[in-house]
Design a protein around this motif. Sequence first.
Motif, PDB file in Angstrom:
ATOM      1  N   ASP A   1      37.882  49.505  41.420  1.00 26.89           N
ATOM      2  CA  ASP A   1      38.673  50.357  40.521  1.00 26.89           C
ATOM      3  C   ASP A   1      37.817  50.802  39.339  1.00 26.89           C
ATOM      4  O   ASP A   1      36.827  50.143  38.986  1.00 26.89           O
ATOM      5  N   GLU A   2      38.194  51.924  38.758  1.00 25.13           N
ATOM      6  CA  GLU A   2      37.608  52.347  37.487  1.00 25.13           C
ATOM      7  C   GLU A   2      38.435  51.712  36.373  1.00 25.13           C
ATOM      8  O   GLU A   2      39.659  51.867  36.346  1.00 25.13           O
ATOM      9  N   VAL A   3      37.792  51.015  35.459  1.00 23.32           N
ATOM     10  CA  VAL A   3      38.512  50.190  34.483  1.00 23.32           C
ATOM     11  C   VAL A   3      37.948  50.391  33.078  1.00 23.32           C
ATOM     12  O   VAL A   3      36.882  50.989  32.892  1.00 23.32           O
ATOM     13  N   LEU A   4      38.694  49.842  32.119  1.00 28.89           N
ATOM     14  CA  LEU A   4      38.234  49.763  30.732  1.00 28.89           C
ATOM     15  C   LEU A   4      38.152  48.285  30.383  1.00 28.89           C
ATOM     16  O   LEU A   4      39.148  47.559  30.505  1.00 28.89           O
ATOM     17  N   VAL A   5      36.981  47.833  29.969  1.00 32.33           N
ATOM     18  CA  VAL A   5      36.762  46.410  29.674  1.00 32.33           C
ATOM     19  C   VAL A   5      36.657  46.203  28.164  1.00 32.33           C
ATOM     20  O   VAL A   5      35.887  46.888  27.489  1.00 32.33           O
ATOM     21  N   SER A   6      37.445  45.254  27.649  1.00 34.86           N
ATOM     22  CA  SER A   6      37.394  44.868  26.230  1.00 34.86           C
ATOM     23  C   SER A   6      36.633  43.561  26.110  1.00 34.86           C
ATOM     24  O   SER A   6      36.917  42.599  26.837  1.00 34.86           O
ATOM     25  N   VAL A   7      35.688  43.517  25.182  1.00 37.28           N
ATOM     26  CA  VAL A   7      34.836  42.331  24.990  1.00 37.28           C
ATOM     27  C   VAL A   7      35.187  41.666  23.667  1.00 37.28           C
ATOM     28  O   VAL A   7      35.228  42.316  22.620  1.00 37.28           O
ATOM     29  N   PHE A   8      35.466  40.354  23.711  1.00 32.07           N
ATOM     30  CA  PHE A   8      35.737  39.574  22.502  1.00 32.07           C
ATOM     31  C   PHE A   8      34.869  38.317  22.535  1.00 32.07           C
ATOM     32  O   PHE A   8      34.977  37.521  23.471  1.00 32.07           O
ATOM     33  N   HIS A   9      34.033  38.152  21.528  1.00 33.29           N
ATOM     34  CA  HIS A   9      33.225  36.946  21.428  1.00 33.29           C
ATOM     35  C   HIS A   9      33.978  35.889  20.624  1.00 33.29           C
ATOM     36  O   HIS A   9      34.537  36.187  19.565  1.00 33.29           O
ATOM     37  N   GLY A  10      33.998  34.647  21.154  1.00 30.22           N
ATOM     38  CA  GLY A  10      34.594  33.556  20.397  1.00 30.22           C
ATOM     39  C   GLY A  10      33.777  33.265  19.144  1.00 30.22           C
ATOM     40  O   GLY A  10      32.565  33.483  19.143  1.00 30.22           O
ATOM     41  N   PRO A  11      34.396  32.804  18.045  1.00 31.82           N
ATOM     42  CA  PRO A  11      35.802  32.422  17.963  1.00 31.82           C
ATOM     43  C   PRO A  11      36.739  33.571  17.578  1.00 31.82           C
ATOM     44  O   PRO A  11      37.930  33.356  17.367  1.00 31.82           O
ATOM     45  N   LYS A  12      36.202  34.812  17.494  1.00 31.08           N
ATOM     46  CA  LYS A  12      37.031  35.950  17.063  1.00 31.08           C
ATOM     47  C   LYS A  12      37.753  36.576  18.250  1.00 31.08           C
ATOM     48  O   LYS A  12      37.517  37.728  18.615  1.00 31.08           O
ATOM     49  N   SER A  13      38.612  35.773  18.860  1.00 28.84           N
ATOM     50  CA  SER A  13      39.431  36.247  19.980  1.00 28.84           C
ATOM     51  C   SER A  13      40.769  35.532  19.924  1.00 28.84           C
ATOM     52  O   SER A  13      40.955  34.609  19.129  1.00 28.84           O
ATOM     53  N   TYR A  14      41.697  35.919  20.771  1.00 28.03           N
ATOM     54  CA  TYR A  14      43.027  35.299  20.776  1.00 28.03           C
ATOM     55  C   TYR A  14      42.932  33.808  21.048  1.00 28.03           C
ATOM     56  O   TYR A  14      43.575  32.994  20.384  1.00 28.03           O
ATOM     57  N   THR A  15      42.120  33.431  22.030  1.00 29.59           N
ATOM     58  CA  THR A  15      42.010  32.020  22.407  1.00 29.59           C
ATOM     59  C   THR A  15      40.970  31.261  21.581  1.00 29.59           C
ATOM     60  O   THR A  15      40.935  30.035  21.630  1.00 29.59           O
ATOM     61  N   GLY A  16      40.126  31.987  20.851  1.00 34.07           N
ATOM     62  CA  GLY A  16      39.019  31.348  20.143  1.00 34.07           C
ATOM     63  C   GLY A  16      37.797  31.183  21.027  1.00 34.07           C
ATOM     64  O   GLY A  16      36.767  30.661  20.597  1.00 34.07           O
ATOM     65  N   GLU A  17      37.885  31.630  22.297  1.00 29.73           N
ATOM     66  CA  GLU A  17      36.779  31.537  23.248  1.00 29.73           C
ATOM     67  C   GLU A  17      36.277  32.951  23.564  1.00 29.73           C
ATOM     68  O   GLU A  17      36.894  33.945  23.188  1.00 29.73           O
ATOM     69  N   ASN A  18      35.176  33.025  24.299  1.00 35.88           N
ATOM     70  CA  ASN A  18      34.766  34.313  24.844  1.00 35.88           C
ATOM     71  C   ASN A  18      35.873  34.827  25.760  1.00 35.88           C
ATOM     72  O   ASN A  18      36.386  34.086  26.610  1.00 35.88           O
TER      73      ASN A  18
END
Length: 470
Positions: A66-83
Amino acid sequence: MKLNDNIVALATPSGAGAIAIIRVSGPDAIKLVTPVFKAKSNKNLMEQPSHTLHLGNIVDGERILDEVLVSVFHGPKSYTGENTIEISCHGSPYIQQEIIQLLIRRGCRSAEAGEFTLRAFLNGKMDLSQAEAVADLISSENMASHQMAMQQMRGGFSNEIQKLREELLNFASLIELELDFAEEDVEFANRDEFQKLITRIQQVLKRLIDSFAVGNVLKNGIPVAIVGEPNVGKSTLLNALLNEERAIVSEIAGTTRDTIEDEISIGGVGFRFIDTAGIRETEDVVESIGIKRTFEKISQAQVVLYLFDASSPSASGISPQGGDYSQVKFEIGKIKNQFPQKPLVILANKTDKLNEDQLKNLKSPISDLNTISAKTGEGVEELQQKLLEFVNTGELRNNNTIVTNTRHYNALLSALEEINKVQEGLNHNLSGDLLAIDIREALHYFGEITGEITNDDLLGNIFANFCIGK
């Protein structure tokens, strides 16, 4: 559950839709997604900064999924605190499962219910009461329940509890310090200041405990029972309130033999209306069961609407031309005697069949009478406003903290019990070591609310009620 695993789950509802979001979290989340994502820009996902979006294809070898859009979040600045990686793909169930299964083959495992939020709690992104508010926010169905969940998720409740806990902990430390100097008879904790703190804690706890009565009904919807004799228009009224043909309407008496329930929002507050079987003497076994359930529903309701046919001069004794309303008064008295504390709204229905003189005569025999025509809708809006008057939304309007969670309520009750023991100890000049025991117990219950004190069973019970992907 292993909390250092890399987990994956669908974060949007299952089924077909325009867009679906697949969430991946864990120490190697970005590393695992990188080989299966080919960015249009040819950039390496591992080298991209946090909080960035990237357009590209999810591939399984040479095959494009599929063609997708990927969002990148590096921990700890994410919802879970993880990558964390969030993949926005097209909402085909086939595409969703293909991507999820691909990531599982690459080393992820399927997330358990509430595991993303559990990790957010364990990684210090939110306390336990805020985590529980996430589930309340997802399930909110009206303005009132949404507002209460948002207030709790922003930390209003936990901040209040945390502040009291810190002040109590400071005094507990001073009292514990006194125990180290017991032979020298010194007093580090000022007893007058301590008394003021205990009084303030008692007041706050009582206010929060009292708010649960309001919060619980606002969260779950206020149950309203519609009762009366057969064929007086109860089902028609339910349909008028819901603005849809929810209940069967018939000229035949006793059509409704079981309770029918549905919920609507009035003024941002959820009301759960219950259409009940008509109350009358009957030899029909099925109808008798329905009538028995009617009185069970009255006992469960917060408000009761008693409906009678204002146009009927029949055996019930109801006659706008001068009937004595004996049967109506008997049924009203029966409900009031059995449920004296329950708000009762008396409704004269089918007023569209009466003239002005008949309407005037109608209101004189019964006090607090409300006229309505469920068939034409006349008086329905006024009834809705009257129902809102029974709801104490003052605390909600003032943005005060309202307790909606049974676990929090029970912990507050236990904390107040221990604080009352501390108060009693101060009144009797008990020694510091005895005061310290009750203070520690109170601190324990405060900690249970915010999550400073937890166990695996408690966390398992709380997060098991979450949806997968959150």
